[in-house]
Structure formats: C-alpha cells, structure tokens
Write an enzyme that holds these catalytic residues in place. Structure first.
Site, PDB file in Angstrom:
ATOM      1  N   ASN A 197      29.208   8.272 -35.475  1.00  0.00           N
ATOM      2  CA  ASN A 197      30.081   9.278 -36.081  1.00  0.00           C
ATOM      3  C   ASN A 197      30.247  10.452 -35.128  1.00  0.00           C
ATOM      4  OD1 ASN A 197      31.603  10.689 -37.967  1.00  0.00           O
ATOM      5  ND2 ASN A 197      29.810  11.598 -38.928  1.00  0.00           N
ATOM      6  N   TYR A 231      43.301  11.307 -27.800  1.00  0.00           N
ATOM      7  CA  TYR A 231      42.566  11.021 -29.035  1.00  0.00           C
ATOM      8  C   TYR A 231      43.028   9.685 -29.617  1.00  0.00           C
ATOM      9  CZ  TYR A 231      40.727  11.491 -33.769  1.00  0.00           C
ATOM     10  OH  TYR A 231      40.060  11.276 -34.958  1.00  0.00           O
ATOM     11  N   LYS A 261      40.553   6.388 -30.134  1.00  0.00           N
ATOM     12  CA  LYS A 261      40.253   5.815 -31.448  1.00  0.00           C
ATOM     13  C   LYS A 261      40.813   4.396 -31.585  1.00  0.00           C
ATOM     14  CE  LYS A 261      37.684   9.069 -33.122  1.00  0.00           C
ATOM     15  NZ  LYS A 261      36.303   8.833 -33.563  1.00  0.00           N
TER      16      LYS A 261
END
Length: 189
Positions: A26, A92, A96
């Site tokens: 996380n 980003y 991801k």
C-alpha cells in the site's frame, strides 16, 4: 522503499510472528498531472520507485516465505488510474498500470503454489496522497477534469480496508490474479 528496508520489514514480521501470511503493498505517490511531454526523469524514477518497484521488491521477498510454506496472500493497492488513462498524469497512470499487470502475472504464476495475488483499484479516497503533489501541471489537470465531474463521491480509507479484509480472508479463496474496483461506480460511466 530501499531494498534493505523491505528485507527488514519482512524479516521482522517473520521473527515476531513466526511466519508471514498476508502482504499488503500500500504505497503510492502522485505525479503533478504531467502529460508525457512534460515528464522529468527524476519524477518518473521516484514515482515508479514508490508505486511499482516497492511492490515488486516486497512481493519478491514475501514469496520466499510463501513458497516455503506453500501458501500466502498478496494484496496490492493499485488505482483506477491503473485501469483508465486520464485519472492522473502519465507517470502515475503508467506506474499503476504496471501494478495491475504485475498483480495478474504474479497471481497466475504462483496459483499452483497456494499463493494468491490480487489488487484493489480505489477511486478517489480521502487520504493524504494529494500532499505528494508539488507543482500541478495546468494542462494535465485541465485534461483530467472532464472525468472528475462524474465521480459520485470520495471514498473513506475504511471502505478500501474492508475490500482488503475480504481479499485477505478465506471467503475470497477463489479470487486470484484480478483487480477489484472500489470507486462508488466512477469508472462505470
């Protein structure tokens, strides 16, 4: 995260609890909504180090424990940015997407070893991730705004934690190598 920090993290957990059953990756920082033409190398490398490389390193270390005992559960926090193209900047988004691909590959590769790997793709959640942005790219932010208007609401961290609890439990024993979206229906539009 540095390699030695990850080694210490897993080694400490095993030393204190005798084993490792579940790994939750996380970690995440945002870019500044930069489109591809405005990406700077140091930003790309820093965001990938946190968002993607740390996931690989922690998974690699945990797999040594999981393979030895013949079971384990990996939960990666991805993002709807890893499923869509315009929820953040290019760095980003790419980082991801990499987490999503890594999750699917890991889930498949180790399924016959009693190890599952899944990801959660949250939409906007009320966390401090916005504090990782320093100089918002006006063009990039402007391009993402059209999709922001259809976001039903921001999520709460507990709502993502409940999905993680499901994935960590035996109730999800048939769920592997996939991504569960938790976004109040944001990408359903």
């Amino acid at each position: 995260m540095k390699e030695e920090d990850i080694q210490n993290l897993v080694d400490s957990a095993v030393a204190q609890y005798g084993t490792l059953d579940i790994l939750v990756n996380n970690a995440g920082i945002m870019d500044n909504f930069e489109p591809a033409a405005d990406i700077e190398d140091d930003s790309w490398e820093r965001i990938f180090a946190v968002n993607t490389t740390s996931v690989m390193r922690a998974t690699r270390k945990a797999l040594k424990v999981f393979l030895e005992k013949g079971s384990g559960n990996i939960i990666n926090i991805a993002s709807i940015g890893g499923l869509q193209g315009s929820r953040a900047g290019a760095t980003y988004t790419a980082s991801k997407h990499a987490v999503v691909g890594f999750t699917k590959n890991t889930g498949f590769m180790y399924a016959n070893s009693g190890i599952r790997c899944n990801a959660i793709a949250p939409g906007g959640v009320e966390t401090n991730i916005g504090s990782t942005m320093t100089h918002i790219n006006e063009f990039g932010m402007g391009r993402t705004q059209s999709g922001m208007g259809v976001n039903p609401r921001m999520g709460k961290p507990d709502e993502i934690a409940y999905v993680a609890l499901f994935l960590a439990s035996d109730e999800s024993s048939f769920v592997n190598g996939t991504v569960i979206t938790a976004d109040s229906g944001w990408i359903a539009y």
